[in-house]
Each structure stands twice: as C-alpha cells, then as structure tokens.
Design an enzyme around this catalytic site. Sequence first.
Site, mmCIF file in Angstrom:
data_model
loop_
_atom_site.group_PDB
_atom_site.id
_atom_site.type_symbol
_atom_site.label_atom_id
_atom_site.label_comp_id
_atom_site.label_asym_id
_atom_site.label_seq_id
_atom_site.Cartn_x
_atom_site.Cartn_y
_atom_site.Cartn_z
ATOM 1 N N HIS A 99 0.865 -1.184 0.000
ATOM 2 C CA HIS A 99 0.000 0.000 0.000
ATOM 3 C C HIS A 99 0.905 1.239 0.000
ATOM 4 O O HIS A 99 2.041 1.187 0.476
ATOM 5 C CB HIS A 99 -0.852 0.104 1.269
ATOM 6 N N ASP A 102 2.320 2.077 3.403
ATOM 7 C CA ASP A 102 3.369 1.195 3.905
ATOM 8 C C ASP A 102 4.757 1.718 3.589
ATOM 9 O O ASP A 102 5.708 1.470 4.338
ATOM 10 C CB ASP A 102 3.273 -0.206 3.270
#
Length: 434
Positions: A99, A102
């Site tokens: 993501h 992240d």
Amino acid sequence: MTEFFKNIPQIKYEGPTSANEFAFKHYNPDEVVMGKRMEDHLRFAVAYWHSFAYEGGDPFGGRTFDRPWFGEGMDKAKMKADVAFEMFDILQAPFFCFHDLDVRPEGASFAENKRNLEEIVDYFAEKMEGSKTKLLWGTANLFTHRRFMAGSATNPDPDVFAYSAATIKSCMDATIKLGGQNYVLWGGREGYETLLNTDLGKEADQAAKMLEMVVEYKHKMGWDGAILVEPKPQEPSKHQYDFDVATVYGFLKRYGLENEVKMNIEQGHAILAGHSFEHELALAGSLGILGSIDMNRNDYQSGWDTDQFPNAPHEVALAYYEVLKAGGFTTGGTNFDARIRRQSLDAEDLILAHVGGMDMCARGLKAAAAMLEDGRLEDARTARYGDWDKPENAEMLKKGDLDSIHARVLAEDINPEPRSGRQERLENLVSSFV
C-alpha cells in the site's frame, strides 16, 4: 547492506530430511509440477505492510516491535526499503506487494503524499534493477487515516471521494511504473456502522463510479494488468459491501463490470464470511473471476482477522486444488498477507515464518496436483451428476416446464430414493494425498 538480517543465510532447498531450519524442505523453485516450475505456479509475494510496517499491535495492546526503520521521514522509508529488498533476496521471493502508506511517510497534504510516494517509487526502481523480485500488485490505503472513517468511495463527503480518487490514481501510476501485474482495491471502510445514517443505494452508486474510473484509467494508460477486488465481510466496518465473492460478483454484474474486474481472495476473510477458503476459490473459478490470493489463516478461537501464516495441510491443499482447476495464476500469485505474532521479536522469526509458509504452500500445491492427476476426486464428482447426461434429463434442464415435468413424473411413476454423497470416503481420499 543493513545489519538487521546479519548472519541469516539465503534460504535454499535442502529437501524434507534436512534438519536446517534456514532451508526449504518442500519448496523447490525448479521442481516441475504439472508441466510448470513450482516457482511459476505459486508466484510468492511478501506483503510490505505486515513484514515491515506492522508494529506488533493487536486490538488490546500497542507496539511490541522495535525496528530501526520505524519513524517519520524519507530516510526511514528508504531504510525500510533496504531491509525489505535484503529479505526478498534471502527468501529469493519472486514478488512483493504494498500500500502507499506502507512505503511512504504521511504528509501534511495530498501533494506531499504524492511527492513522497514518487520518491520512494524511484528508489524501489533502483533496488529492483539489482533484484529478481518484481511487483505483484500495488494498492492504496484508504482506511487508516481518520479522513476515511466513513469510507472512501462510499463516503458522504464528496471531498473524501475526490481525495480517494486522486490517491488511487497516484498508486496506479506507481504500480504501472514499477511493472506491477495487478492493482488491488480493498474497501477497508466501504460499509456502515449503522443503517440509521446510511443510504445503501447512493453508496453503491459511488463505489461503482470509483471502480468504473479505475477500469477506465487502466485502459487509458494501455496497461494490461488486472484490476482485483478483495472481499471481506466485516472488521473494521460492522458490515462491508464487498462481503464475499458472491456479493462482489453481484455488484459487478449490477454495474456491468464483471468482464473487467477479478478477485483477490484471502483465506482469513473467507473464514470471517462464514465460508471456507476453497469455497470462495471454487466460486470465483466457476465465475471466471479468480485473479490472485492472499494466503494466511485465522485463529478459530478468536473473532477477528488474525493473519497468521498457513500451517494446515488440508486447507492449503484444497485451496490450490481449486486454483489449479481454475487454470492456475496468470497475473496473480500467492501473497503472504500474514504477520508474525507480537511476541515474535527477532529478525529470524520474520524469515522463518515465510520459510514455513512457503514450504506449506509447496506441500499443498504438490498434493493438489497429485489429486488432479489421480482423477478419482473429479471422477466421483462427475459420477454424482452423471444422470443429468441422459437425454431425457438434459432435455428437461434445457426446455422443461412444470406441466411437462409433472406429466412425466406421473407417467413414469418417478419415486426417487436418496443417494449417498460419500463425503467420508472422499475426505479419506484427500487425506491420502496430504
């Protein structure tokens, strides 16, 4: 090189008799299974969020891990990337997934988030030049920040919808730039807490518009990757609109998107929906929408999505049986959407969790392939429905109506007796391969 994984060797295949815990016992990337290399069947991916962003928290307690890359700033984000690619090399992992949140620090504005993401994507591109690891898929985190507390695409605030659309575009651009083979949408908060303040029809139309724009952008960019939706029934929302494969397929049919979008199916989410993993995979396969999988398991004594590494041979074998029956992966693969336990503090724990998961999947794949090649399970299924091949029964299914069937039952004095489903015999057959 960082010091985080120091003294941990690259993991290699040594076979089932090896006593070396830092070795694969069942995962041999070059072993040929049903005419294809095992690595090309399984297409393993490491999940960036669980392996490098997870802090060891659970619903009742906060951070337990102390990682040197935790903190704000691009320097920390790049250190995290350095560690990640070292781990990919140790595992010889073919793919990873991420993501946006992240991999980049959270900025004060969308523009800052976009700059941070673009900078780390350029850094990833440099790392990937010297690595065998590719990007299986990217996605956007549209659920953690408080702005998404009422959803992203389904939010009653048009500004949140717009912010979400812009974020998805930037994440699709990142995925395409890095050669990603899929783009995943998971509606972490696309649902409701109470119907008292919810317009179901309006929120469905908004979700459909967002998905339509994603598909349109894919074609505009000339990208040949797959758009995947990941079902989940609940948690964090009380009820999420992407409840399970059947629900999502109904949504896709409702808005004419069933030929544009496939599924990324997770074992833990299937369990939360009251299904088995193989049920969701079999249904997606029968509908022609099986794209990729998130491999993990739930703790059946806990009521939430525990995201543990797989360790149940029967479950994994039956999952890959359905994957193989559906034709295997094309752009998809096996992403370990799994995290080590909050008490597993050491770098070795992170490596060995993946080693065990990869070995378990290899065992499952080989068992699934052996069952398919043996044929007895499929023969039993075919035999159970064999009478439908008789001309009179095929005609009944094709052109029958209540009047003609009623007359036939009377004329032929049809009075059927129950037939055994032979479940235990088939379970014994599966157990002989696992």
